[in-house]
Each structure stands twice: as structure tokens, then as C-alpha cells.
Design a protein around this motif. Structure first.
Motif, PDB file in Angstrom:
ATOM      1  N   ARG A  69       2.617  -2.629   7.174  1.00  0.00           N
ATOM      2  CA  ARG A  69       1.586  -1.640   6.809  1.00  0.00           C
ATOM      3  C   ARG A  69       1.084  -1.886   5.388  1.00  0.00           C
ATOM      4  O   ARG A  69      -0.119  -1.843   5.131  1.00  0.00           O
ATOM      5  CB  ARG A  69       2.134  -0.225   6.938  1.00  0.00           C
ATOM      6  CG  ARG A  69       1.093   0.849   6.664  1.00  0.00           C
ATOM      7  CD  ARG A  69       1.652   2.247   6.955  1.00  0.00           C
ATOM      8  NE  ARG A  69       0.615   3.244   6.882  1.00  0.00           N
ATOM      9  CZ  ARG A  69       0.211   3.822   5.750  1.00  0.00           C
ATOM     10  NH1 ARG A  69       0.775   3.493   4.602  1.00  0.00           N
ATOM     11  NH2 ARG A  69      -0.748   4.724   5.766  1.00  0.00           N
ATOM     12  N   GLN A  70       1.990  -2.143   4.469  1.00  0.00           N
ATOM     13  CA  GLN A  70       1.571  -2.426   3.094  1.00  0.00           C
ATOM     14  C   GLN A  70       0.685  -3.664   3.036  1.00  0.00           C
ATOM     15  O   GLN A  70      -0.320  -3.688   2.321  1.00  0.00           O
ATOM     16  CB  GLN A  70       2.790  -2.603   2.188  1.00  0.00           C
ATOM     17  CG  GLN A  70       3.528  -1.311   1.934  1.00  0.00           C
ATOM     18  CD  GLN A  70       4.763  -1.518   1.072  1.00  0.00           C
ATOM     19  OE1 GLN A  70       5.368  -2.583   1.075  1.00  0.00           O
ATOM     20  NE2 GLN A  70       5.135  -0.478   0.342  1.00  0.00           N
ATOM     21  N   ALA A  72      -1.172  -4.843   5.520  1.00  0.00           N
ATOM     22  CA  ALA A  72      -2.450  -4.512   6.159  1.00  0.00           C
ATOM     23  C   ALA A  72      -3.343  -3.724   5.210  1.00  0.00           C
ATOM     24  O   ALA A  72      -4.548  -3.977   5.122  1.00  0.00           O
ATOM     25  CB  ALA A  72      -2.208  -3.728   7.445  1.00  0.00           C
ATOM     26  N   LEU A  73      -2.763  -2.786   4.488  1.00  0.00           N
ATOM     27  CA  LEU A  73      -3.547  -1.964   3.564  1.00  0.00           C
ATOM     28  C   LEU A  73      -4.063  -2.751   2.363  1.00  0.00           C
ATOM     29  O   LEU A  73      -4.997  -2.314   1.691  1.00  0.00           O
ATOM     30  CB  LEU A  73      -2.721  -0.771   3.087  1.00  0.00           C
ATOM     31  CG  LEU A  73      -2.446   0.297   4.145  1.00  0.00           C
ATOM     32  CD1 LEU A  73      -1.467   1.343   3.610  1.00  0.00           C
ATOM     33  CD2 LEU A  73      -3.737   0.946   4.615  1.00  0.00           C
ATOM     34  N   SER A  74      -3.497  -3.915   2.111  1.00  0.00           N
ATOM     35  CA  SER A  74      -3.957  -4.730   0.981  1.00  0.00           C
ATOM     36  C   SER A  74      -5.369  -5.258   1.205  1.00  0.00           C
ATOM     37  O   SER A  74      -6.051  -5.621   0.251  1.00  0.00           O
ATOM     38  CB  SER A  74      -3.004  -5.911   0.750  1.00  0.00           C
ATOM     39  OG  SER A  74      -3.199  -6.915   1.746  1.00  0.00           O
ATOM     40  N   GLY A  75      -5.800  -5.321   2.460  1.00  0.00           N
ATOM     41  CA  GLY A  75      -7.135  -5.827   2.768  1.00  0.00           C
ATOM     42  C   GLY A  75      -7.253  -7.338   2.700  1.00  0.00           C
ATOM     43  O   GLY A  75      -8.345  -7.883   2.823  1.00  0.00           O
ATOM     44  N   LEU A 108       0.460   1.307  12.873  1.00  0.00           N
ATOM     45  CA  LEU A 108      -0.188   0.697  11.713  1.00  0.00           C
ATOM     46  C   LEU A 108      -1.430  -0.080  12.115  1.00  0.00           C
ATOM     47  O   LEU A 108      -2.411  -0.115  11.367  1.00  0.00           O
ATOM     48  CB  LEU A 108       0.790  -0.157  10.908  1.00  0.00           C
ATOM     49  CG  LEU A 108       1.126  -1.556  11.362  1.00  0.00           C
ATOM     50  CD1 LEU A 108       0.186  -2.556  10.714  1.00  0.00           C
ATOM     51  CD2 LEU A 108       2.550  -1.873  10.952  1.00  0.00           C
ATOM     52  N   GLN A 111      -4.019   2.657  12.478  1.00  0.00           N
ATOM     53  CA  GLN A 111      -4.345   3.280  11.191  1.00  0.00           C
ATOM     54  C   GLN A 111      -5.153   2.371  10.281  1.00  0.00           C
ATOM     55  O   GLN A 111      -5.995   2.837   9.526  1.00  0.00           O
ATOM     56  CB  GLN A 111      -3.062   3.693  10.467  1.00  0.00           C
ATOM     57  CG  GLN A 111      -2.309   4.809  11.131  1.00  0.00           C
ATOM     58  CD  GLN A 111      -0.891   4.949  10.581  1.00  0.00           C
ATOM     59  OE1 GLN A 111      -0.476   4.217   9.693  1.00  0.00           O
ATOM     60  NE2 GLN A 111      -0.143   5.897  11.125  1.00  0.00           N
ATOM     61  N   THR A 112      -4.887   1.081  10.328  1.00  0.00           N
ATOM     62  CA  THR A 112      -5.515   0.167   9.371  1.00  0.00           C
ATOM     63  C   THR A 112      -6.672  -0.633   9.953  1.00  0.00           C
ATOM     64  O   THR A 112      -7.488  -1.153   9.203  1.00  0.00           O
ATOM     65  CB  THR A 112      -4.478  -0.832   8.820  1.00  0.00           C
ATOM     66  OG1 THR A 112      -4.023  -1.677   9.888  1.00  0.00           O
ATOM     67  CG2 THR A 112      -3.307  -0.112   8.171  1.00  0.00           C
TER      68      THR A 112
END
Length: 180
Positions: A69-70, A72-75, A108, A111-112
Motif C-alpha cells: 500500500r505504501q 502504491a501510494l507513492s505514485g 489496496l 483504494q489506490t
């Protein structure tokens, strides 16, 4: 009608993260090798000096969703591959871990919006895990291909959404090939 499909060819500028559980490393190591081979044979630069693949090692499969998740959230990534093995033991621990890992990885991705490949084997025995990681076939290869296909598919869909945002007058039936 618009039909979207991913492919296994447009890999030159894709970026992947692979999250690997150390627990059951006999099995997971084989999955990782096959996944890397799949990515490499489809044109992705793989290895320690790769600019296309980053690796995150976690203690066990239970930790995979949080780290994925971290990432994925980094973009930074077009897709994430999660590799692990949860093998049934003498207690109910297996049921809890397998269920939570599956739910966490699925959540995740939703969500992402980043494709996440579920490459966590859940087997009753070590023999079953070994069979899925190399003796009969190696699912790691498929996990690599799935990541490529989903990355190229979501890229096409995002491109269409972006084009339609700046050119809303385009008819709904405009083929994706004309939008590139």
C-alpha cells in the motif's frame, strides 16, 4: 463499443515494485526467480541495477499489504507484485493470515487504483507449495505477466479518461487507437 486489453509488449517505460515475504523462502525464492524471468523476457529491466523494478522485502506474508500500500501510494509504480507463501500448519493461524493477506491486497488495489498481483500461495502442505513454485509449474511466471498486462491495461484506460477530460466532444464510440 470500446474494448480495452492489456498487452505484454509495451513494457519499456513501465515501473514495477515486487513485495517479497522472507518466510517460506524456499518457495518464495522460486516464485521471485520465475517472476523476474517473466518480466525480463517481456522486455523489463530486472535486477539490482534495474530502473524498472524495485524490491521490498518483508518478514512474512502478513506484512505484504501494508508495504504494498505504501508503495502504491507513492505514485511511482504501474503495478505491484506481491509474493509470499502461507502454508497450513497445526493451528488456525493459517486461516487468519491467508484471509487477511488476500483482503488487504484486494483492498489496496481498489483504494489506490494501482494493479496489484496476488502472488501469495495458500496451500495445505509444503509439497503443494513447492509444486506451484517449480516442480510442476511456477506461478511466479504468471504473476509477472499479470502485472504487465494489468499495467498496460490501466495505462490505456487512464489515457482515455485524460483525453476525454480535455476533449469532451469526442464521441463515446471513439476507438482507443485514435486517442493516442
Amino acid at each position: 463499443m470500446t474494448v480495452f486489453e492489456g498487452n505484454l509488449q509495451d513494457t519499456r517505460d513501465l515501473k514495477f515494485a515486487i513485495v517479497i515475504a522472507r518466510f517460506n523462502d524456499l518457495v518464495v525464492g522460486k516464485l521471485l526467480s520465475a517472476c523476474e524471468d517473466s518480466l525480463r523476457r517481456h522486455g523489463v529491466a530486472v535486477g539490482p541495477d534495474s530502473h524498472q523494478v524495485d524490491y521490498a522485502w518483508v518478514p512474512g506474508s502478513f506484512e505484504i499489504p501494508m508495504v504494498a500500500r505504501q508503495l502504491a501510494l507513492s505514485g511511482r509504480y504501474d503495478a505491484i507484485v506481491c509474493l509470499g507463501a502461507v502454508i497450513r500448519g497445526q493451528t488456525s493461524h493459517y486461516d487468519h493470515v491467508a484471509s487477511e493477506v488476500a483482503k488487504g491486497i484486494q483492498a489496496l488495489a481498489f483504494q489506490t487504483g494501482v494493479p496489484v498481483t496476488f502472488g501469495v500461495l495458500t496451500t495445505d502442505t509444503m509439497q503443494q507449495a513447492i509444486e506451484r513454485a517449480g516442480i510442476k509449474s511456477n506461478l511466479g511466471w504468471e504473476y509477472g505477466e499479470n502485472a504487465i498486462e494489468m499495467a498496460t491495461l490501466t495505462r490505456k484506460i487512464r489515457h482515455l479518461v485524460a483525453v476525454r477530460a480535455v476533449q469532451p466532444e469526442l464521441p463515446e464510440q471513439t476507438p482507443p487507437s485514435l486517442l493516442q
